[in-house]
Design an enzyme around this catalytic site. Structure first.
Site, mmCIF file in Angstrom:
data_model
loop_
_atom_site.group_PDB
_atom_site.id
_atom_site.type_symbol
_atom_site.label_atom_id
_atom_site.label_comp_id
_atom_site.label_asym_id
_atom_site.label_seq_id
_atom_site.Cartn_x
_atom_site.Cartn_y
_atom_site.Cartn_z
ATOM 1 N N LYS A 199 -53.512 45.635 87.169
ATOM 2 C CA LYS A 199 -52.511 45.708 88.248
ATOM 3 C C LYS A 199 -52.422 44.354 88.961
ATOM 4 C CE LYS A 199 -50.466 48.886 89.486
ATOM 5 N NZ LYS A 199 -49.143 49.425 89.052
ATOM 6 N N TYR A 248 -58.568 48.639 85.205
ATOM 7 C CA TYR A 248 -57.322 49.116 85.824
ATOM 8 C C TYR A 248 -56.858 48.140 86.910
ATOM 9 C CZ TYR A 248 -54.439 51.566 89.273
ATOM 10 O OH TYR A 248 -53.450 51.881 90.184
ATOM 11 N N THR A 280 -51.403 48.419 94.042
ATOM 12 C CA THR A 280 -52.498 49.216 94.616
ATOM 13 C C THR A 280 -53.422 48.342 95.457
ATOM 14 O OG1 THR A 280 -54.543 50.341 93.989
ATOM 15 C CG2 THR A 280 -53.630 48.891 92.351
ATOM 16 N N ASP A 281 -54.085 48.965 96.422
ATOM 17 C CA ASP A 281 -55.085 48.229 97.221
ATOM 18 C C ASP A 281 -56.286 47.822 96.368
ATOM 19 O OD1 ASP A 281 -56.255 50.758 96.894
ATOM 20 O OD2 ASP A 281 -56.645 51.082 99.028
ATOM 21 N N GLU A 282 -56.421 48.449 95.178
ATOM 22 C CA GLU A 282 -57.606 48.164 94.350
ATOM 23 C C GLU A 282 -57.625 46.721 93.844
ATOM 24 O OE1 GLU A 282 -58.818 51.300 91.702
ATOM 25 O OE2 GLU A 282 -57.777 52.800 92.901
HETATM 26 P P1 NAD Z 1 -49.338 58.540 86.922
HETATM 27 O O1 NAD Z 1 -50.374 58.200 85.915
HETATM 28 O O2 NAD Z 1 -49.286 59.923 87.501
HETATM 29 O O3 NAD Z 1 -47.885 58.261 86.304
HETATM 30 C C1 NAD Z 1 -47.584 57.155 85.514
HETATM 31 C C2 NAD Z 1 -46.274 57.417 84.795
HETATM 32 O O4 NAD Z 1 -45.948 56.250 84.013
HETATM 33 C C3 NAD Z 1 -46.335 58.600 83.809
HETATM 34 O O5 NAD Z 1 -45.185 59.410 83.968
HETATM 35 C C4 NAD Z 1 -46.353 57.935 82.438
HETATM 36 O O6 NAD Z 1 -45.728 58.728 81.422
HETATM 37 C C5 NAD Z 1 -45.552 56.664 82.712
HETATM 38 N N1 NAD Z 1 -45.866 55.594 81.759
HETATM 39 C C6 NAD Z 1 -47.087 55.164 81.367
HETATM 40 N N2 NAD Z 1 -46.976 54.178 80.453
HETATM 41 C C7 NAD Z 1 -45.640 53.965 80.288
HETATM 42 C C8 NAD Z 1 -44.881 53.077 79.497
HETATM 43 N N3 NAD Z 1 -45.482 52.197 78.674
HETATM 44 N N4 NAD Z 1 -43.532 53.115 79.579
HETATM 45 C C9 NAD Z 1 -42.905 54.008 80.392
HETATM 46 N N5 NAD Z 1 -43.585 54.893 81.149
HETATM 47 C C10 NAD Z 1 -44.929 54.871 81.111
HETATM 48 O O7 NAD Z 1 -49.495 57.446 88.057
HETATM 49 P P2 NAD Z 1 -49.188 57.552 89.631
HETATM 50 O O8 NAD Z 1 -50.410 58.007 90.334
HETATM 51 O O9 NAD Z 1 -47.899 58.238 89.839
HETATM 52 O O10 NAD Z 1 -49.014 56.005 89.981
HETATM 53 C C11 NAD Z 1 -47.746 55.377 89.931
HETATM 54 C C12 NAD Z 1 -47.912 53.908 90.287
HETATM 55 O O11 NAD Z 1 -48.498 53.785 91.584
HETATM 56 C C13 NAD Z 1 -48.843 53.161 89.329
HETATM 57 O O12 NAD Z 1 -48.280 51.895 89.090
HETATM 58 C C14 NAD Z 1 -50.144 53.055 90.097
HETATM 59 O O13 NAD Z 1 -50.842 51.888 89.721
HETATM 60 C C15 NAD Z 1 -49.651 52.960 91.532
HETATM 61 N N6 NAD Z 1 -50.572 53.470 92.570
HETATM 62 C C16 NAD Z 1 -51.114 54.710 92.462
HETATM 63 C C17 NAD Z 1 -51.952 55.179 93.488
HETATM 64 C C18 NAD Z 1 -52.553 56.562 93.443
HETATM 65 O O14 NAD Z 1 -53.356 56.907 94.310
HETATM 66 N N7 NAD Z 1 -52.162 57.422 92.515
HETATM 67 C C19 NAD Z 1 -52.244 54.372 94.586
HETATM 68 C C20 NAD Z 1 -51.661 53.105 94.658
HETATM 69 C C21 NAD Z 1 -50.828 52.673 93.646
HETATM 70 P P1 TYD Z 2 -59.930 58.537 91.831
HETATM 71 O O1 TYD Z 2 -59.139 59.723 92.281
HETATM 72 O O2 TYD Z 2 -60.209 58.375 90.377
HETATM 73 O O3 TYD Z 2 -59.210 57.256 92.449
HETATM 74 P P2 TYD Z 2 -59.702 55.692 92.486
HETATM 75 O O4 TYD Z 2 -60.849 55.522 91.574
HETATM 76 O O5 TYD Z 2 -58.478 54.999 91.999
HETATM 77 O O6 TYD Z 2 -60.032 55.413 93.913
HETATM 78 O O7 TYD Z 2 -61.327 58.562 92.575
HETATM 79 C C1 TYD Z 2 -61.424 58.551 93.989
HETATM 80 C C2 TYD Z 2 -62.889 58.439 94.340
HETATM 81 O O8 TYD Z 2 -63.545 59.642 93.932
HETATM 82 C C3 TYD Z 2 -63.591 57.313 93.617
HETATM 83 O O9 TYD Z 2 -64.572 56.756 94.499
HETATM 84 C C4 TYD Z 2 -64.288 57.987 92.450
HETATM 85 C C5 TYD Z 2 -64.611 59.362 93.009
HETATM 86 N N1 TYD Z 2 -64.631 60.471 92.032
HETATM 87 C C6 TYD Z 2 -65.741 61.321 91.945
HETATM 88 O O10 TYD Z 2 -66.740 61.159 92.684
HETATM 89 N N2 TYD Z 2 -65.714 62.335 91.045
HETATM 90 C C7 TYD Z 2 -64.650 62.539 90.206
HETATM 91 O O11 TYD Z 2 -64.699 63.478 89.366
HETATM 92 C C8 TYD Z 2 -63.505 61.673 90.312
HETATM 93 C C9 TYD Z 2 -62.303 61.864 89.429
HETATM 94 C C10 TYD Z 2 -63.540 60.656 91.249
#
Ligand code: NAD
Ligand code: TYD
Length: 341
Positions: A153, A149, A123-125
């Site tokens: 990562k 988090y 992630t960019d975070e």
């Molecule tokens: P999500 O929370 O929707 O899904 C995570 C999945 O991992 C779930 O299906 C969960 O059951 C599974 N999981 C959790 N712990 C586990 C374990 N111990 N063993 C096996 N499976 C397990 O997350 P997402 O949004 O789909 O993100 C997927 C990946 O992308 C993550 O690594 C996250 O850090 C990264 N990512 C997400 C975003 C975003 O905006 N959502 C952005 C950049 C990177």
């Molecule tokens: P989020 O979807 O949790 O992603 P991330 O924290 O990984 O960027 O949140 C996106 C942005 O929205 C973040 O700045 C937090 C804000 N946010 C709110 O203001 N209200 C909310 O209820 C949630 C879930 C997020």
């Protein structure tokens, strides 16, 4: 190609399986997922179950993971993670366990059984936060995570890097900006705001709502991961981002406007501790080296996404009331432990 996907029942992983089935039907896919609260096999209901194998397994458990990896894979793509910043603030321990230790278990198994490529979905975070006029994150921006988090990562990224440097494993790390699209769990900003607006509930905005995120449609993220998996140069990091910086308040107002709901639903609430002010991704490397480019504009992606939530009420009602968790039992109860690969 034989591909092992972890976390394929989550938001991005399930979209990746759907993406792979439509763009590379010849590849074999095994999806392993522990089905935490975020894992939902309903996310894959429209993918023919004959087109991929599902195994319930926990990436932190080497006894479960090694026999699976031993079956032989060309690639592991690691999506499995605890992914929500707010949950990491309440309890960091699961984040360290899954995101750091789970990644190391997978790397060890990949090393032991000669998996040719390991792709870590990051992630960019991990880069921390930007001031309003800072340049966007590049792959060489120092790692400065601020939440449990993002720290977990970042730690995983460093372990992945070490397995490349120390053992010569072919690894890639992708670092993506905030994703949105179908099947996103409604604890994240965009689906939460859509659902609350549809039900005329308050829309909770943290602090002043002027925090900036760089939004990318999940399908474009999947296309980027696919390119990295096939063509990424060993040991390299690739940023993936859509050049769509928006403040949170902009996002919330866009959702309200689309749904014809009043801005009086917006509620400013106490800010998230350690809240990163701005993320922005410089994705020139993946564009230049691998020819990636996004298919969606933010406008086309957000309209399609809001429509998806409008048309899939039964999906998010089941997620919200927890009944989606019965699906695994219904679907797999009698076949537990069986795998088809
Ligand atoms: P999500 O929370 O929707 O899904 C995570 C999945 O991992 C779930 O299906 C969960 O059951 C599974 N999981 C959790 N712990 C586990 C374990 N111990 N063993 C096996 N499976 C397990 O997350 P997402 O949004 O789909 O993100 C997927 C990946 O992308 C993550 O690594 C996250 O850090 C990264 N990512 C997400 C975003 C975003 O905006 N959502 C952005 C950049 C990177
Ligand atoms: P989020 O979807 O949790 O992603 P991330 O924290 O990984 O960027 O949140 C996106 C942005 O929205 C973040 O700045 C937090 C804000 N946010 C709110 O203001 N209200 C909310 O209820 C949630 C879930 C997020």
């Amino acid at each position: 190609m034989r591909i092992l996907i972890t976390g394929g029942a989550g938001f991005i992983g399930s979209n990746f399986i759907r993406y792979m089935r439509s763009s590379h039907p010849e590849d074999q896919i095994v999806n392993i997922d522990a089905l935490t609260y975020a894992g939902n096999l309903d996310n894959l209901r429209d993918v023919d179950a004959k087109q991929y194998a599902f195994v319930k397994a926990d990436i932190t458990n080497a006894n479960e993971i090694e026999p699976l990896v031993e079956q032989g894979f060309d690639v592991i793509v690691n999506f499995a993670a605890e992914s929500h910043v707010d949950r990491s603030i309440l309890d960091p321990s699961a984040f360290v366990r899954t995101n750091v230790m789970g990644t190391q278990v997978l790397l060890d198994a990949a090393k032991k059984y000669g998996v040719k490529k390991f792709v870590q979905v990051s992630t960019d975070e991990v880069y921390g936060t930007l001031a309003p006029d800072d340049d966007a994150f590049t792959e060489t921006t120092p790692i400065q995570p601020n939440s449990p988090y993002s720290a977990s990562k970042a730690s995983a990224d460093l372990i992945v890097r070490a397995y490349h440097e120390t053992y010569g494993m072919d690894v890639n790390i992708t670092r993506c900006s905030n994703n949105y699209g179908p099947y996103q769990f409604p604890e994240k900003l965009i689906p939460l705001m859509i659902i609350n607006a549809l039900e005329d509930k308050p829309l909770p905005v943290y602090g002043d709502g002027q925090q900036v995120r760089d939004w990318l449609h999940v399908w474009d993220h999947c296309a980027g991961i696919d390119l990295v998996m096939r063509q990424g140069k060993g040991g390299e990091v690739y940023n993936i981002g859509g050049n769509n910086e928006r403040t949170n308040l902009d996002i919330v107002r866009t959702v309200l406007k689309y749904l014809g709901k009043p801005e009086s639903l917006i509620r400013h609430i106490a800010d998230r501790p350690g809240h990163d002010r701005r993320y922005a991704i410089d994705a020139r490397k993946i564009r230049a080296e691998l020819g990636w480019k996004p298919r969606y504009t933010f406008e086309s992606g957000i309209s399609e996404t809001i429509e998806w939530y409008l048309n899939h009420r039964e999906w998010w009602v089941a997620v919200r009331d927890g009944t989606y968790r019965n699906y695994y039992e219904k679907m797999y109860g009698a076949r537990l432990g069986e795998s088809r690969f």
